[in-house]
Design a protein around this motif. Structure first.
Motif, PDB file in Angstrom:
ATOM      1  N   PHE A  26       0.938  -1.081  -0.221  1.00 50.44           N
ATOM      2  CA  PHE A  26       0.089  -0.061  -0.059  1.00 50.44           C
ATOM      3  C   PHE A  26       0.807   1.053   0.029  1.00 50.44           C
ATOM      4  O   PHE A  26       2.118   1.051   0.224  1.00 50.44           O
ATOM      5  CB  PHE A  26      -1.085   0.136   1.168  1.00 50.44           C
ATOM      6  N   SER A  27       0.321   2.623  -0.135  1.00 45.76           N
ATOM      7  CA  SER A  27       1.214   3.600  -0.164  1.00 45.76           C
ATOM      8  C   SER A  27       0.273   4.730   0.737  1.00 45.76           C
ATOM      9  O   SER A  27      -0.903   4.591   0.875  1.00 45.76           O
ATOM     10  CB  SER A  27       1.354   4.046  -1.629  1.00 45.76           C
ATOM     11  N   VAL A  28       1.122   5.580   1.177  1.00 47.15           N
ATOM     12  CA  VAL A  28       0.319   6.671   1.843  1.00 47.15           C
ATOM     13  C   VAL A  28       0.815   8.168   1.119  1.00 47.15           C
ATOM     14  O   VAL A  28       1.876   8.355   0.761  1.00 47.15           O
ATOM     15  CB  VAL A  28       1.112   7.052   3.190  1.00 47.15           C
ATOM     16  N   ARG A  29      -0.238   8.895   0.870  1.00 42.04           N
ATOM     17  CA  ARG A  29       0.194  10.230   0.261  1.00 42.04           C
ATOM     18  C   ARG A  29      -0.254  11.240   1.025  1.00 42.04           C
ATOM     19  O   ARG A  29      -1.455  11.435   1.691  1.00 42.04           O
ATOM     20  CB  ARG A  29      -0.653  10.273  -1.077  1.00 42.04           C
ATOM     21  N   ALA A  30       0.498  12.246   1.648  1.00 42.37           N
ATOM     22  CA  ALA A  30       0.367  13.153   2.447  1.00 42.37           C
ATOM     23  C   ALA A  30       0.097  14.363   1.654  1.00 42.37           C
ATOM     24  O   ALA A  30       0.985  14.805   0.841  1.00 42.37           O
ATOM     25  CB  ALA A  30       1.447  13.392   3.528  1.00 42.37           C
ATOM     26  N   VAL A  31      -1.022  15.157   1.734  1.00 37.27           N
ATOM     27  CA  VAL A  31      -1.336  16.502   0.951  1.00 37.27           C
ATOM     28  C   VAL A  31      -1.643  17.394   2.133  1.00 37.27           C
ATOM     29  O   VAL A  31      -1.877  17.160   3.139  1.00 37.27           O
ATOM     30  CB  VAL A  31      -2.473  16.052   0.150  1.00 37.27           C
ATOM     31  N   THR A  32      -1.775  18.672   1.558  1.00 35.09           N
ATOM     32  CA  THR A  32      -2.377  19.891   2.382  1.00 35.09           C
ATOM     33  C   THR A  32      -3.750  19.655   2.668  1.00 35.09           C
ATOM     34  O   THR A  32      -4.540  18.843   1.918  1.00 35.09           O
ATOM     35  CB  THR A  32      -1.990  21.226   1.392  1.00 35.09           C
ATOM     36  N   PRO A  33      -4.098  20.304   3.967  1.00 34.07           N
ATOM     37  CA  PRO A  33      -5.797  20.298   4.012  1.00 34.07           C
ATOM     38  C   PRO A  33      -6.399  20.621   3.106  1.00 34.07           C
ATOM     39  O   PRO A  33      -7.816  19.832   2.639  1.00 34.07           O
ATOM     40  CB  PRO A  33      -5.726  20.973   5.275  1.00 34.07           C
ATOM     41  N   SER A  34      -6.249  21.456   2.088  1.00 33.09           N
ATOM     42  CA  SER A  34      -7.183  22.037   1.082  1.00 33.09           C
ATOM     43  C   SER A  34      -7.095  20.902  -0.028  1.00 33.09           C
ATOM     44  O   SER A  34      -8.079  20.458  -0.711  1.00 33.09           O
ATOM     45  CB  SER A  34      -6.658  23.313   0.399  1.00 33.09           C
ATOM     46  N   ALA A  35      -6.059  20.349  -0.368  1.00 32.45           N
ATOM     47  CA  ALA A  35      -5.895  19.245  -0.996  1.00 32.45           C
ATOM     48  C   ALA A  35      -6.923  17.801  -0.759  1.00 32.45           C
ATOM     49  O   ALA A  35      -7.291  17.069  -1.574  1.00 32.45           O
ATOM     50  CB  ALA A  35      -4.440  18.867  -1.526  1.00 32.45           C
ATOM     51  N   PHE A  36      -6.678  17.743   0.439  1.00 37.17           N
ATOM     52  CA  PHE A  36      -7.345  16.628   1.067  1.00 37.17           C
ATOM     53  C   PHE A  36      -8.845  16.857   0.919  1.00 37.17           C
ATOM     54  O   PHE A  36      -9.547  15.979   0.350  1.00 37.17           O
ATOM     55  CB  PHE A  36      -7.081  16.427   2.714  1.00 37.17           C
ATOM     56  N   GLN A  37      -9.140  17.945   1.232  1.00 31.68           N
ATOM     57  CA  GLN A  37     -10.583  18.284   1.095  1.00 31.68           C
ATOM     58  C   GLN A  37     -11.017  17.980  -0.575  1.00 31.68           C
ATOM     59  O   GLN A  37     -12.232  17.338  -0.885  1.00 31.68           O
ATOM     60  CB  GLN A  37     -11.312  19.526   1.509  1.00 31.68           C
ATOM     61  N   THR A  38     -10.404  18.261  -1.382  1.00 28.95           N
ATOM     62  CA  THR A  38     -10.490  18.172  -2.913  1.00 28.95           C
ATOM     63  C   THR A  38     -10.540  16.847  -3.146  1.00 28.95           C
ATOM     64  O   THR A  38     -11.452  16.428  -3.927  1.00 28.95           O
ATOM     65  CB  THR A  38      -9.472  19.000  -3.755  1.00 28.95           C
ATOM     66  N   TRP A  39      -9.624  16.077  -2.516  1.00 27.79           N
ATOM     67  CA  TRP A  39      -9.545  14.591  -2.795  1.00 27.79           C
ATOM     68  C   TRP A  39     -10.844  14.062  -2.422  1.00 27.79           C
ATOM     69  O   TRP A  39     -11.377  12.926  -2.923  1.00 27.79           O
ATOM     70  CB  TRP A  39      -8.461  14.092  -2.193  1.00 27.79           C
ATOM     71  N   ILE A  40     -11.489  14.296  -0.930  1.00 25.10           N
ATOM     72  CA  ILE A  40     -12.417  13.748  -0.559  1.00 25.10           C
ATOM     73  C   ILE A  40     -13.681  13.810  -1.580  1.00 25.10           C
ATOM     74  O   ILE A  40     -14.544  13.136  -1.690  1.00 25.10           O
ATOM     75  CB  ILE A  40     -12.696  14.434   0.832  1.00 25.10           C
ATOM     76  N   SER A  41     -13.870  15.078  -2.140  1.00 27.69           N
ATOM     77  CA  SER A  41     -14.863  15.539  -3.030  1.00 27.69           C
ATOM     78  C   SER A  41     -14.771  14.495  -4.319  1.00 27.69           C
ATOM     79  O   SER A  41     -15.791  14.099  -4.765  1.00 27.69           O
ATOM     80  CB  SER A  41     -14.945  17.072  -3.520  1.00 27.69           C
ATOM     81  N   SER A  42     -13.804  14.300  -4.703  1.00 30.84           N
ATOM     82  CA  SER A  42     -13.623  13.772  -5.930  1.00 30.84           C
ATOM     83  C   SER A  42     -13.833  12.261  -5.784  1.00 30.84           C
ATOM     84  O   SER A  42     -14.440  11.495  -6.623  1.00 30.84           O
ATOM     85  CB  SER A  42     -11.971  13.771  -6.398  1.00 30.84           C
ATOM     86  N   GLU A  43     -13.576  11.586  -4.546  1.00 28.27           N
ATOM     87  CA  GLU A  43     -13.786  10.368  -4.301  1.00 28.27           C
ATOM     88  C   GLU A  43     -15.414  10.177  -4.127  1.00 28.27           C
ATOM     89  O   GLU A  43     -15.934   9.091  -4.538  1.00 28.27           O
ATOM     90  CB  GLU A  43     -13.325   9.935  -3.009  1.00 28.27           C
ATOM     91  N   ILE A  44     -15.765  10.981  -3.450  1.00 30.82           N
ATOM     92  CA  ILE A  44     -17.528  10.761  -3.348  1.00 30.82           C
ATOM     93  C   ILE A  44     -18.309  10.683  -4.714  1.00 30.82           C
ATOM     94  O   ILE A  44     -19.041  10.362  -5.184  1.00 30.82           O
ATOM     95  CB  ILE A  44     -17.982  11.981  -2.468  1.00 30.82           C
ATOM     96  N   ALA A  45     -17.526  11.759  -5.402  1.00 33.96           N
ATOM     97  CA  ALA A  45     -18.023  11.856  -6.966  1.00 33.96           C
ATOM     98  C   ALA A  45     -17.886  10.698  -7.691  1.00 33.96           C
ATOM     99  O   ALA A  45     -18.599  10.269  -8.733  1.00 33.96           O
ATOM    100  CB  ALA A  45     -17.362  12.940  -7.821  1.00 33.96           C
ATOM    101  N   SER A  46     -17.146   9.851  -7.474  1.00 31.89           N
ATOM    102  CA  SER A  46     -16.367   8.637  -8.033  1.00 31.89           C
ATOM    103  C   SER A  46     -17.209   7.450  -7.507  1.00 31.89           C
ATOM    104  O   SER A  46     -17.031   6.388  -8.157  1.00 31.89           O
ATOM    105  CB  SER A  46     -15.103   8.329  -8.032  1.00 31.89           C
ATOM    106  N   GLY A  47     -18.093   7.619  -6.709  1.00 33.31           N
ATOM    107  CA  GLY A  47     -18.809   6.576  -6.028  1.00 33.31           C
ATOM    108  C   GLY A  47     -17.936   5.743  -4.937  1.00 33.31           C
ATOM    109  O   GLY A  47     -18.509   4.811  -4.454  1.00 33.31           O
ATOM    110  N   HIS A  48     -16.886   6.187  -4.467  1.00 31.42           N
ATOM    111  CA  HIS A  48     -15.964   5.486  -3.386  1.00 31.42           C
ATOM    112  C   HIS A  48     -16.458   5.919  -2.088  1.00 31.42           C
ATOM    113  O   HIS A  48     -15.913   6.643  -1.442  1.00 31.42           O
ATOM    114  CB  HIS A  48     -14.698   5.777  -3.745  1.00 31.42           C
ATOM    115  N   THR A  49     -17.767   5.332  -1.747  1.00 28.97           N
ATOM    116  CA  THR A  49     -18.322   5.488  -0.372  1.00 28.97           C
ATOM    117  C   THR A  49     -18.551   4.434   0.583  1.00 28.97           C
ATOM    118  O   THR A  49     -18.399   3.380  -0.069  1.00 28.97           O
ATOM    119  CB  THR A  49     -19.567   6.482  -0.722  1.00 28.97           C
ATOM    120  N   LEU A  50     -18.951   4.624   1.670  1.00 29.90           N
ATOM    121  CA  LEU A  50     -19.064   3.616   2.492  1.00 29.90           C
ATOM    122  C   LEU A  50     -20.311   2.752   2.092  1.00 29.90           C
ATOM    123  O   LEU A  50     -20.194   1.632   2.547  1.00 29.90           O
ATOM    124  CB  LEU A  50     -19.183   4.260   3.776  1.00 29.90           C
TER     125      LEU A  50
END
Length: 331
Positions: free
Chosen positions: A274-298
């Motif tokens: 596995f890998s870990v990618r550390a990003v800035t808080p703003s980039a993290f929120q952008t990634w969260i939005s893109s994952e939800i848009a892609s259907g990667h939800t609980l």
């Protein structure tokens, strides 16, 4: 009757006796008490100079030499690195001093004559010194070890949203299974799952973390014992079936950090990456939005991280000798 011959005249028998000059003292006749101080003075200054210069040279190179280890991308990893570096430096200094003492003894007390050196069987001050110094060294290292372990194992409350200093807390549940990882973000309704080497850079699924925030990870296993390890975090923790391990990570800089399973867990253990990618808080929120848009939800999985993913029917190892899918169920 008069003797026909007289005995030879001897200087010592006629007139005042004249003593012969004393012979020059040889090395064998020289007292060891007179030789030892001179030799000791000859070796004392170089030995003291080396003993003082060695630690200064080591300190001048770097306050915390790496010795090949990672300096840590988290505050916990940096604490671990400093402990490791301090122990290595202490070991080098102690080993160097012992080596110098051995070399000094070999050169200083090598056999030069047949004179027996001065003998002694005990010295209370020396014995106290040889016992006290190692005790102090071990006690200091033990103290710093306890402090480091406390810092690494310290966690915020389970349901905390901010730390006592007001830093946001991000909760992630990491689920290990044969032979992959699932990263669940319950606060954002996001979930990422991957198996073996499938994923970014061929290094399995990727967990994204925000820099400058407290990341609390709940580590569990769905089947057997796995090992969660990230080299640049200087951190490893077991994922045990039926046991919940909780730990915090404070990532201090952005970057990409590879990880892997460190506990032999079956056929594709070597590919459980596995890998870990550390990003800035703003980039993290952008990634969260893109994952939800892609259907990667609980909601895409019946019971989120508690769900046991199918193990054998959809593993795609990179090993060319992998068994056909029809045979994987019998492994």
């Amino acid at each position: 009757m008069v003797p026909t011959s007289l005995p030879p005249v001897n200087d010592f028998t006629i007139g005042s006796p004249t003593p012969l000059p004393a012979p020059e003292p040889t090395a064998a006749d020289t007292s060891s008490d007179e030789v030892i101080p001179a030799r000791r003075r000859r070796w004392a200054r170089p030995a003291v100079g080396v003993a003082i210069a060695a630690p200064l040279l080591l300190a001048g190179c770097n306050m915390y030499p790496s010795y090949g280890a990672s300096r840590g991308a988290t505050t916990q990893g940096q604490d671990t690195f400093r402990l490791y570096s301090g122990m290595m430096t202490t070991g080098i200094i102690v080993g160097g001093l012992v080596g110098l003492l051995i070399l000094f003894t070999i050169l200083r007390y090598r056999r030069r004559t047949d004179v027996m050196p001065k003998q002694f069987h005990e010295s209370i001050p020396i014995e106290i010194l040889y016992t006290g110094i190692p005790f102090v060294i071990v006690a200091v290292l033990f103290w710093f070890t306890v402090l480091t372990e406390n810092n690494v194992d310290a966690t915020v409350p389970v349901n905390a949203t901010v730390t006592s200093a007001g830093v946001p807390v991000e909760h992630i549940t990491v689920t290990a299974f044969q032979w992959g990882w699932r990263f669940s973000y319950p606060d954002h309704n996001v979930e990422v799952e991957g198996e073996t080497t499938n994923g970014p850079n061929g290094h399995g699924p990727q967990m994204v973390l925000p820099v400058g925030e407290e990341v609390q990870i709940t580590l569990v296993s769905n089947d057997v014992i796995h090992g969660f390890y990230v080299r640049d975090f200087n951190f490893s923790r077991y994922a045990l079936p039926g046991v919940v391990n909780l730990f915090d990570l404070d990532v201090v800089r952005t970057g990409y950090y590879p990880g892997q399973c460190t506990q032999i867990c079956g056929l594709y253990h070597s590919e459980m990456l596995f890998s870990v990618r550390a990003v800035t808080p703003s980039a993290f929120q952008t990634w969260i939005s893109s994952e939800i848009a892609s259907g990667h939800t609980l909601q895409r999985l019946p019971t989120s991280a508690a769900n046991t993913p199918p193990i054998y029917d959809h593993v795609t190892p990179s090993n060319a000798l992998a068994a056909p899918s029809s045979q994987k169920g019998s492994l």
